[in-house]
Design a protein around this motif. Sequence first.
Motif, PDB file in Angstrom:
ATOM      1  N   SER A  17       0.996  -1.290   0.457  1.00  0.00           N
ATOM      2  CA  SER A  17       0.225   0.222   0.033  1.00  0.00           C
ATOM      3  C   SER A  17       1.014   0.561  -0.160  1.00  0.00           C
ATOM      4  CB  SER A  17      -0.929   0.262   0.901  1.00  0.00           C
ATOM      5  OG  SER A  17      -0.664   0.071   2.662  1.00  0.00           O
ATOM      6  N   GLY A  18       1.959   0.993   0.598  1.00  0.00           N
ATOM      7  CA  GLY A  18       2.879   2.523   0.865  1.00  0.00           C
ATOM      8  C   GLY A  18       3.569   2.817  -0.550  1.00  0.00           C
ATOM      9  N   ALA A  19       4.396   1.671  -1.017  1.00  0.00           N
ATOM     10  CA  ALA A  19       4.661   1.822  -2.297  1.00  0.00           C
ATOM     11  C   ALA A  19       3.385   2.417  -4.035  1.00  0.00           C
ATOM     12  CB  ALA A  19       5.111   0.386  -3.454  1.00  0.00           C
ATOM     13  N   VAL A  24       0.879   7.359  -5.622  1.00  0.00           N
ATOM     14  CA  VAL A  24       0.315   8.680  -5.953  1.00  0.00           C
ATOM     15  C   VAL A  24       0.740  10.137  -6.288  1.00  0.00           C
ATOM     16  CG1 VAL A  24      -1.773   9.943  -4.755  1.00  0.00           C
ATOM     17  CG2 VAL A  24      -1.646   7.062  -5.724  1.00  0.00           C
ATOM     18  N   LEU A  25       1.332   9.991  -4.678  1.00  0.00           N
ATOM     19  CA  LEU A  25       2.455  10.726  -4.448  1.00  0.00           C
ATOM     20  C   LEU A  25       3.682  11.645  -5.333  1.00  0.00           C
ATOM     21  CD1 LEU A  25       2.296  12.742  -2.084  1.00  0.00           C
ATOM     22  CD2 LEU A  25       3.776  12.220  -0.627  1.00  0.00           C
ATOM     23  N   ASP A  26       3.700  10.794  -5.264  1.00  0.00           N
ATOM     24  CA  ASP A  26       5.253  11.209  -6.722  1.00  0.00           C
ATOM     25  C   ASP A  26       4.707  11.923  -7.714  1.00  0.00           C
ATOM     26  OD1 ASP A  26       6.699  10.022  -4.745  1.00  0.00           O
ATOM     27  OD2 ASP A  26       7.576   8.594  -6.222  1.00  0.00           O
ATOM     28  N   ILE A 131      -6.039   4.052  -0.965  1.00  0.00           N
ATOM     29  CA  ILE A 131      -5.209   2.878  -1.772  1.00  0.00           C
ATOM     30  C   ILE A 131      -5.351   1.483  -0.985  1.00  0.00           C
ATOM     31  CG2 ILE A 131      -3.257   2.228  -1.844  1.00  0.00           C
ATOM     32  CD1 ILE A 131      -1.889   4.499  -3.003  1.00  0.00           C
ATOM     33  N   THR A 132      -6.066   0.839  -0.835  1.00  0.00           N
ATOM     34  CA  THR A 132      -6.354  -0.796   0.408  1.00  0.00           C
ATOM     35  C   THR A 132      -5.504  -1.391  -0.665  1.00  0.00           C
ATOM     36  OG1 THR A 132      -7.836  -2.033   0.925  1.00  0.00           O
ATOM     37  CG2 THR A 132      -8.997  -1.134  -0.715  1.00  0.00           C
ATOM     38  N   THR A 133      -5.659  -2.698  -0.065  1.00  0.00           N
ATOM     39  CA  THR A 133      -4.795  -4.094  -0.381  1.00  0.00           C
ATOM     40  C   THR A 133      -4.739  -4.999   0.372  1.00  0.00           C
ATOM     41  OG1 THR A 133      -2.577  -3.338   1.420  1.00  0.00           O
ATOM     42  CG2 THR A 133      -2.358  -2.528  -1.763  1.00  0.00           C
ATOM     43  N   MET A 192      -2.104  -7.545 -12.122  1.00  0.00           N
ATOM     44  CA  MET A 192      -3.208  -7.058 -10.884  1.00  0.00           C
ATOM     45  C   MET A 192      -2.015  -5.795 -10.043  1.00  0.00           C
ATOM     46  SD  MET A 192      -5.497 -10.051  -8.700  1.00  0.00           S
ATOM     47  CE  MET A 192      -6.333 -10.264  -8.853  1.00  0.00           C
ATOM     48  N   ARG A 193      -1.240  -6.430  -9.956  1.00  0.00           N
ATOM     49  CA  ARG A 193      -0.110  -4.732  -9.896  1.00  0.00           C
ATOM     50  C   ARG A 193       0.299  -3.848 -10.570  1.00  0.00           C
ATOM     51  NH1 ARG A 193       5.942  -5.433  -7.173  1.00  0.00           N
ATOM     52  NH2 ARG A 193       6.818  -3.759  -6.533  1.00  0.00           N
ATOM     53  N   LYS A 194       0.229  -4.411 -12.018  1.00  0.00           N
ATOM     54  CA  LYS A 194       0.958  -3.683 -12.713  1.00  0.00           C
ATOM     55  C   LYS A 194      -0.736  -2.299 -13.141  1.00  0.00           C
ATOM     56  CE  LYS A 194       2.696  -1.574 -16.484  1.00  0.00           C
ATOM     57  NZ  LYS A 194       1.655  -0.387 -17.211  1.00  0.00           N
ATOM     58  N   THR A 195      -1.559  -3.363 -12.690  1.00  0.00           N
ATOM     59  CA  THR A 195      -3.246  -2.196 -12.989  1.00  0.00           C
ATOM     60  C   THR A 195      -3.130  -1.149 -12.025  1.00  0.00           C
ATOM     61  OG1 THR A 195      -4.234  -4.059 -14.580  1.00  0.00           O
ATOM     62  CG2 THR A 195      -5.268  -2.299 -13.056  1.00  0.00           C
ATOM     63  N   ALA A 196      -3.199  -1.965 -10.840  1.00  0.00           N
ATOM     64  CA  ALA A 196      -2.989  -1.154  -9.614  1.00  0.00           C
ATOM     65  C   ALA A 196      -2.306  -0.159  -9.710  1.00  0.00           C
ATOM     66  CB  ALA A 196      -2.648  -1.546  -8.767  1.00  0.00           C
ATOM     67  N   GLU A 197      -0.818  -0.445 -10.167  1.00  0.00           N
ATOM     68  CA  GLU A 197       0.545   1.140 -10.056  1.00  0.00           C
ATOM     69  C   GLU A 197      -0.164   2.296 -11.216  1.00  0.00           C
ATOM     70  OE1 GLU A 197       4.127  -1.566  -9.049  1.00  0.00           O
ATOM     71  OE2 GLU A 197       3.323  -1.199 -11.304  1.00  0.00           O
TER      72      GLU A 197
END
Length: 213
Positions: A17-19, A24-26, A131-133, A192-197
């Motif tokens: 979730s932090g990643a 988002v923040l960057d 953001i929820t994981t 799923m990771r790529k979609t979330a990123e």
Amino acid sequence: MSLLRVDASIQGDRSASGALADLVLDTFTAARPEVPVVRRHLGQDPLPADAWAAAISGSFTPVGDRTAAQREALATAERIATELQQATSAVLALPLYNYGISQHAKSWIDLALAGVPQGTRLLDGTPTVLITTRGGAYGPGTPREGWDHNSDYLRRILVDVWGADLTVVEREFTLVGVNPALDEFAEIAAMMRKTAEDAAVEAGATLANRHAA
């Protein structure tokens, strides 16, 4: 004018979730470097477990009769509520733990509610990215369908109680590659990771555009 970022992961540098929150923040800060960021990390600096009870009891106690613990808890509750009210954008990284909301995030929500009169919409109209994981998979047809008691609760609090203008970024199967029992799901987990990123980057850009409006 500020962006509030709240994390609740206990995973440190390994936090999924932090990643995503970092993406988002960057993206946001690249477009809006002048906007200050207020940070609260509930996993690294958890709120006292007894603070909510002290705040509630203190709110029903005459000011002159409050204990030091009640005064401190009420001050903490007011501080948390103020952070939410003063934010003009928010990024909240709140993962699922043990099929529900983390104890750190729940304490934060309870204290925020204790810090203002009932019915106060702490994020009224505020563009907010949740953001929820989840370590496993909880979608329709999976063995754990219906076991996610985190996401709907957070939507209820953030939207229906606090009035946030909410965007949700989700990622499942974060334990693939960690738990050997899930190795067969490596391909779908990578997708799923790529979609979330991608969703996190898009959410950051949208947040920056809306903050500028």
